[in-house]
Design a protein around this motif. Structure first.
Motif, PDB file in Angstrom:
ATOM      1  N   GLU A 125       0.731  -1.239   0.077  1.00  0.00           N
ATOM      2  CA  GLU A 125       0.165   0.120  -0.092  1.00  0.00           C
ATOM      3  C   GLU A 125       0.885   1.182   0.037  1.00  0.00           C
ATOM      4  OE1 GLU A 125      -3.899  -1.743   2.515  1.00  0.00           O
ATOM      5  OE2 GLU A 125      -2.285  -0.659   3.510  1.00  0.00           O
ATOM      6  N   ALA A 128       2.723   1.658  -3.342  1.00  0.00           N
ATOM      7  CA  ALA A 128       1.667   2.225  -4.217  1.00  0.00           C
ATOM      8  C   ALA A 128       1.303   3.774  -4.031  1.00  0.00           C
ATOM      9  CB  ALA A 128       0.379   1.506  -4.236  1.00  0.00           C
ATOM     10  N   GLU A 129       1.441   4.083  -2.952  1.00  0.00           N
ATOM     11  CA  GLU A 129       1.201   5.529  -2.549  1.00  0.00           C
ATOM     12  C   GLU A 129       2.405   6.306  -3.026  1.00  0.00           C
ATOM     13  OE1 GLU A 129      -0.674   8.405   1.037  1.00  0.00           O
ATOM     14  OE2 GLU A 129      -0.268   6.141   1.421  1.00  0.00           O
ATOM     15  N   ILE A 167       2.980  -2.871  -9.013  1.00  0.00           N
ATOM     16  CA  ILE A 167       1.782  -2.226  -8.424  1.00  0.00           C
ATOM     17  C   ILE A 167       0.735  -2.402  -9.497  1.00  0.00           C
ATOM     18  CG2 ILE A 167       1.055   0.213  -7.749  1.00  0.00           C
ATOM     19  CD1 ILE A 167       2.771  -1.132  -5.762  1.00  0.00           C
ATOM     20  N   TYR A 171      -2.824  -3.988  -9.017  1.00  0.00           N
ATOM     21  CA  TYR A 171      -4.221  -3.338  -9.420  1.00  0.00           C
ATOM     22  C   TYR A 171      -5.074  -4.387 -10.460  1.00  0.00           C
ATOM     23  CZ  TYR A 171      -4.005   0.936  -7.010  1.00  0.00           C
ATOM     24  OH  TYR A 171      -3.896   1.903  -6.000  1.00  0.00           O
ATOM     25  N   LEU A 176      -4.724  -4.737  -4.957  1.00  0.00           N
ATOM     26  CA  LEU A 176      -5.298  -3.609  -4.706  1.00  0.00           C
ATOM     27  C   LEU A 176      -6.747  -3.026  -5.200  1.00  0.00           C
ATOM     28  CD1 LEU A 176      -1.778  -1.779  -5.291  1.00  0.00           C
ATOM     29  CD2 LEU A 176      -2.822  -2.133  -3.084  1.00  0.00           C
ATOM     30  N   TRP A 181      -8.210   5.483  -2.005  1.00  0.00           N
ATOM     31  CA  TRP A 181      -6.934   6.223  -2.213  1.00  0.00           C
ATOM     32  C   TRP A 181      -6.873   6.893  -0.839  1.00  0.00           C
ATOM     33  CZ3 TRP A 181      -2.829   6.747  -4.683  1.00  0.00           C
ATOM     34  CH2 TRP A 181      -1.913   7.551  -4.631  1.00  0.00           C
ATOM     35  N   PRO A 183      -4.035   4.101  -1.602  1.00  0.00           N
ATOM     36  CA  PRO A 183      -3.861   2.784  -2.014  1.00  0.00           C
ATOM     37  C   PRO A 183      -4.391   1.720  -0.653  1.00  0.00           C
ATOM     38  CG  PRO A 183      -2.219   3.806  -3.062  1.00  0.00           C
ATOM     39  CD  PRO A 183      -2.886   4.733  -2.023  1.00  0.00           C
ATOM     40  N   ARG A 184      -5.212   0.849  -1.027  1.00  0.00           N
ATOM     41  CA  ARG A 184      -5.707  -0.126   0.042  1.00  0.00           C
ATOM     42  C   ARG A 184      -5.594  -1.350  -0.826  1.00  0.00           C
ATOM     43  NH1 ARG A 184      -3.628   2.407   3.020  1.00  0.00           N
ATOM     44  NH2 ARG A 184      -4.434   4.069   4.402  1.00  0.00           N
TER      45      ARG A 184
END
Length: 196
Positions: A125, A128-129, A167, A171, A176, A181, A183-184
């Motif tokens: 997470e 990804a952020e 990443i 998705y 993910l 937002w 990202p989780r």
């Protein structure tokens, strides 16, 4: 007749034509990529066997029914094996003009049986952020060495050569959540019994 001639509105992505015995005749690169193969490797393979024995009878019945009608389509969500996990694919088979054409694409639902530890989920997470390895380590109280090791494991798990590629696959595979937002990880992917 070419696949593109049979189903022009799909622009040739993720398609394969089937013969009367439901073997793959013509396969696009996009279709083959869903099974981690080259298109030439799939020509001559029985379509119903791509999804394993669990779905073979269902697909065969659907294809026989469609072939008998001569026109129409059916849609199923079926899983395929990708290394240590199973991914759900949306499968659509069209019949028309004496041609059977199959289309496949990721269903957007999480892999069946795919789990991450809580630590790996938090690392994924944050990466990804856009966090750096040092920021992730400080934020979840791990050493940078441990975070780097877990990132290497995640790259392997997501069949990726880089963080952005991992990443992207996370998705694509539904690991993910595409609407969250920051990202989780999607619900049901984190193994609650793992302490990590």
């Amino acid at each position: 007749m070419s696949i593109l001639d049979a189903v022009p509105e799909t622009s040739g992505r993720n398609l394969a034509s089937l013969d009367d015995a439901f073997q793959l005749c013509e396969v696009t690169e996009g279709f083959a990529a869903q099974f981690c193969c080259a298109s030439d490797d799939l020509v001559g393979v029985e379509f119903v066997r791509l999804f394993g024995s669990d779905a073979e009878v269902l697909l065969l019945a659907q294809c026989l029914s469609l072939q008998a009608k001569g026109d129409g389509f059916f849609r199923e969500h079926l899983s395929v094996r990708r290394q240590r996990m199973r991914q759900l694919l949306k499968v659509v088979v069209h019949a028309g003009g004496g041609v059977l054409v199959a289309a496949v694409q990721p269903s957007g639902q999480p892999h069946t049986g795919f789990t991450l530890s809580r630590s790996d989920a938090r690392i994924l997470e944050r990466i990804a952020e856009g966090w750096t390895v040092e920021q992730v380590a400080a934020g979840i109280e791990m050493t940078t060495r441990s975070v780097r090791y877990r990132m290497a494991t995640l790259l392997n798990l997501f069949e990726a050569g880089s963080g952005p590629s991992a990443i992207s696959n996370a998705y694509l595979w539904g690991v993910l959540d595409p609407v969250a937002w920051p990202p989780r990880v999607a619900h049901g992917v984190v193994n609650q019994s793992w302490a990590g």
